[in-house]
Design an enzyme around this catalytic site. Sequence first.
Site, PDB file in Angstrom:
ATOM      1  CE  LYS A  22      -5.100   8.154   4.460  1.00  0.00           C
ATOM      2  NZ  LYS A  22      -4.708   7.039   3.591  1.00  0.00           N
ATOM      3  CG  ASN A  23      -6.469   4.122   5.688  1.00  0.00           C
ATOM      4  OD1 ASN A  23      -6.317   4.981   4.816  1.00  0.00           O
ATOM      5  ND2 ASN A  23      -5.473   3.703   6.457  1.00  0.00           N
ATOM      6  CB  CYS A 116       5.306   6.116  -2.661  1.00  0.00           C
ATOM      7  SG  CYS A 116       4.760   5.188  -1.237  1.00  0.00           S
ATOM      8  NE  ARG A 121       2.038   1.469  -0.720  1.00  0.00           N
ATOM      9  CZ  ARG A 121       1.428   2.487  -0.115  1.00  0.00           C
ATOM     10  NH1 ARG A 121       2.081   3.595   0.125  1.00  0.00           N
ATOM     11  NH2 ARG A 121       0.177   2.411   0.271  1.00  0.00           N
ATOM     12  CG  ASP A 304      -1.132   4.608   8.446  1.00  0.00           C
ATOM     13  OD1 ASP A 304      -0.083   4.355   7.834  1.00  0.00           O
ATOM     14  OD2 ASP A 304      -2.266   4.406   7.957  1.00  0.00           O
ATOM     15  NE  ARG A 396      -1.531  10.728   0.095  1.00  0.00           N
ATOM     16  CZ  ARG A 396      -0.887   9.711   0.676  1.00  0.00           C
ATOM     17  NH1 ARG A 396       0.382   9.807   0.967  1.00  0.00           N
ATOM     18  NH2 ARG A 396      -1.502   8.594   0.938  1.00  0.00           N
TER      19      ARG A 396
HETATM   20  C1  UD1 Z   1      -3.214   0.486   3.894  1.00  0.00           C
HETATM   21  C2  UD1 Z   1      -3.530   1.886   4.358  1.00  0.00           C
HETATM   22  C3  UD1 Z   1      -2.265   2.579   4.853  1.00  0.00           C
HETATM   23  C4  UD1 Z   1      -1.597   1.737   5.933  1.00  0.00           C
HETATM   24  C5  UD1 Z   1      -1.383   0.310   5.437  1.00  0.00           C
HETATM   25  C6  UD1 Z   1      -0.868  -0.616   6.525  1.00  0.00           C
HETATM   26  C7  UD1 Z   1      -5.428   2.500   2.998  1.00  0.00           C
HETATM   27  C8  UD1 Z   1      -5.972   3.363   1.934  1.00  0.00           C
HETATM   28  N1  UD1 Z   1      -4.119   2.631   3.258  1.00  0.00           N
HETATM   29  O1  UD1 Z   1      -2.324   0.613   2.781  1.00  0.00           O
HETATM   30  O2  UD1 Z   1      -2.638   3.846   5.419  1.00  0.00           O
HETATM   31  O3  UD1 Z   1      -0.335   2.294   6.247  1.00  0.00           O
HETATM   32  O4  UD1 Z   1      -2.630  -0.246   4.957  1.00  0.00           O
HETATM   33  O5  UD1 Z   1      -1.717  -0.619   7.604  1.00  0.00           O
HETATM   34  O6  UD1 Z   1      -6.149   1.745   3.633  1.00  0.00           O
HETATM   35  N2  UD1 Z   1       2.526  -5.697   0.390  1.00  0.00           N
HETATM   36  C9  UD1 Z   1       3.161  -6.603  -0.453  1.00  0.00           C
HETATM   37  N3  UD1 Z   1       2.478  -7.080  -1.536  1.00  0.00           N
HETATM   38  C10 UD1 Z   1       1.193  -6.718  -1.800  1.00  0.00           C
HETATM   39  C11 UD1 Z   1       0.543  -5.812  -0.934  1.00  0.00           C
HETATM   40  C12 UD1 Z   1       1.235  -5.304   0.167  1.00  0.00           C
HETATM   41  O7  UD1 Z   1       4.321  -6.945  -0.241  1.00  0.00           O
HETATM   42  O8  UD1 Z   1       0.619  -7.196  -2.793  1.00  0.00           O
HETATM   43  C13 UD1 Z   1       3.258  -5.134   1.540  1.00  0.00           C
HETATM   44  C14 UD1 Z   1       3.428  -3.613   1.418  1.00  0.00           C
HETATM   45  O9  UD1 Z   1       4.531  -3.264   0.611  1.00  0.00           O
HETATM   46  C15 UD1 Z   1       3.618  -3.206   2.860  1.00  0.00           C
HETATM   47  C16 UD1 Z   1       2.704  -4.191   3.606  1.00  0.00           C
HETATM   48  O10 UD1 Z   1       2.494  -5.288   2.720  1.00  0.00           O
HETATM   49  O11 UD1 Z   1       4.955  -3.400   3.227  1.00  0.00           O
HETATM   50  C17 UD1 Z   1       1.376  -3.609   4.029  1.00  0.00           C
HETATM   51  O12 UD1 Z   1       0.693  -3.147   2.889  1.00  0.00           O
HETATM   52  P1  UD1 Z   1      -0.890  -3.076   2.805  1.00  0.00           P
HETATM   53  O13 UD1 Z   1      -1.504  -3.635   4.054  1.00  0.00           O
HETATM   54  O14 UD1 Z   1      -1.310  -3.654   1.502  1.00  0.00           O
HETATM   55  O15 UD1 Z   1      -1.119  -1.504   2.796  1.00  0.00           O
HETATM   56  P2  UD1 Z   1      -2.055  -0.668   1.852  1.00  0.00           P
HETATM   57  O16 UD1 Z   1      -3.327  -1.379   1.601  1.00  0.00           O
HETATM   58  O17 UD1 Z   1      -1.277  -0.155   0.687  1.00  0.00           O
END
Ligand code: UD1
Length: 417
Positions: A22-23, A116, A121, A304, A396
């Site tokens: 998925k990712n 969420c 996020r 995950d 999902r």
């Molecule tokens: C992706 C994955 C999700 C996985 C996550 C962590 C996809 C579609 N989803 O989500 O399944 O659980 O990586 O491996 O690939 N953060 C900030 N600021 C930002 C961005 C992120 O503080 O601008 C924080 C988030 O709140 C979270 C952490 O960083 O606590 C990790 O987030 P991130 O690696 O960005 O996850 P996603 O890309 O949303």
Amino acid sequence: MGLLEIRGGRKLSGSIKIQSAKNAVLPMMAGAILTKEQVVIKNCPKISDVFSMIDILHTLGVKTVFQGEDLIIDPSVVNSNLITASLSKKLRSSVFILGALLSRTGSAQMSYPGGCAIGERPIDIHIAALKSLGVEIDDDKTFLSCRATRLKPSTIRLKYPSVGATENVILASVFIKGKTVIYNPAKEPEIVDFINFLNAMGANISGAGKSVLVVEGVKKLHGIEYTPIEDRIETGTFLIAAAVTGGEIQLFNCKTENFLFIINKICNNTCKFTQKNDIIYYKSGGVINPVKITTGPHPEFPTDLQAQMTVFASVAKGRSVIKETVFEDRFHHLTELRKMGADVTLKGNTAFINGVETLYGAFVKANDLRGGAALVIAGLVAKGLTVVDGMSHVERGYQDFEYKLSALSADVKNKKD
Ligand code: UD1
């Protein structure tokens, strides 16, 4: 929302095919708009996150169709740059579409994804990185309006190796003349696969999976047919289900190099595990040893699979400690697991779990994707009937979850059937 009824106590046994990751697929769908030529994502999972991403592509003017297992994307026309609140809230990680839109159209507008069930996020890392590429951003904390009139290559240090932010910077910088250097990027296998996909389309990105990524701007990308890597989280989920039920399963379409570390944690010295070509064979050793796990960015343990491992720990012989460091609020499933007899204490971001002899069936509610999968696993090992409400969360990320479980001899029934 769907309900799943599970009569626990059966050992999982049999064979299933693992879906594509998925990712990896989701950012590839965004990356498809960097060309005007056809992109085919082979063996694309039919999960609701993919359908949400398809909805996003359709609002941009992109055409898509499934032909069997393959998703055909026709990105010849992109005639909108707006992602509305209803779409950005449906798929909160889709913020990486910004980078793709900026590259394709020079502008992008998007409602904030918002928090969420697993926590806030924030997108501050995305925004800071895009700004350093020269993107002008109006940001009122609910809506983002981005313009890319004077993009420039940059050296960017991500303050955290965010998966989505890494994807966003790559997507935004693919066409910027010169070298964009990204320090502290995400190194997840899905990021590596996403980079391989873009390079196969003609991009010039080096350092995938390493501590520094370099994106050298190219003029144009072309169409492609691409088969993404297997879903290591789906694989881990089924291995955990096999472990706790004392089962013996075969998983097709799996290569272990991407997640040997995870498998070792799940096996925990008790199972028999072999791999030949792309087939994994797993046989439980009968004993579940307690675990000590801290989640973190790759190559640390994936967040995950944290929820699923709390079920593993709930039936282990002894006390386990599971610490969540990636998302701030990812333990909602513990309240539900307690209803099934789990002995769990949560202190801050750490769960202390004393393994119990058995879990008992109960009516429980999924609040998020992986927490929902964990509750299903708990139902498989529990005595009696478990009903998991909120299965739409699970849909999902898992294609045909109940059918695959049935194929592995589990007694599961979708209440809508
Ligand atoms: C992706 C994955 C999700 C996985 C996550 C962590 C996809 C579609 N989803 O989500 O399944 O659980 O990586 O491996 O690939 N953060 C900030 N600021 C930002 C961005 C992120 O503080 O601008 C924080 C988030 O709140 C979270 C952490 O960083 O606590 C990790 O987030 P991130 O690696 O960005 O996850 P996603 O890309 O949303």
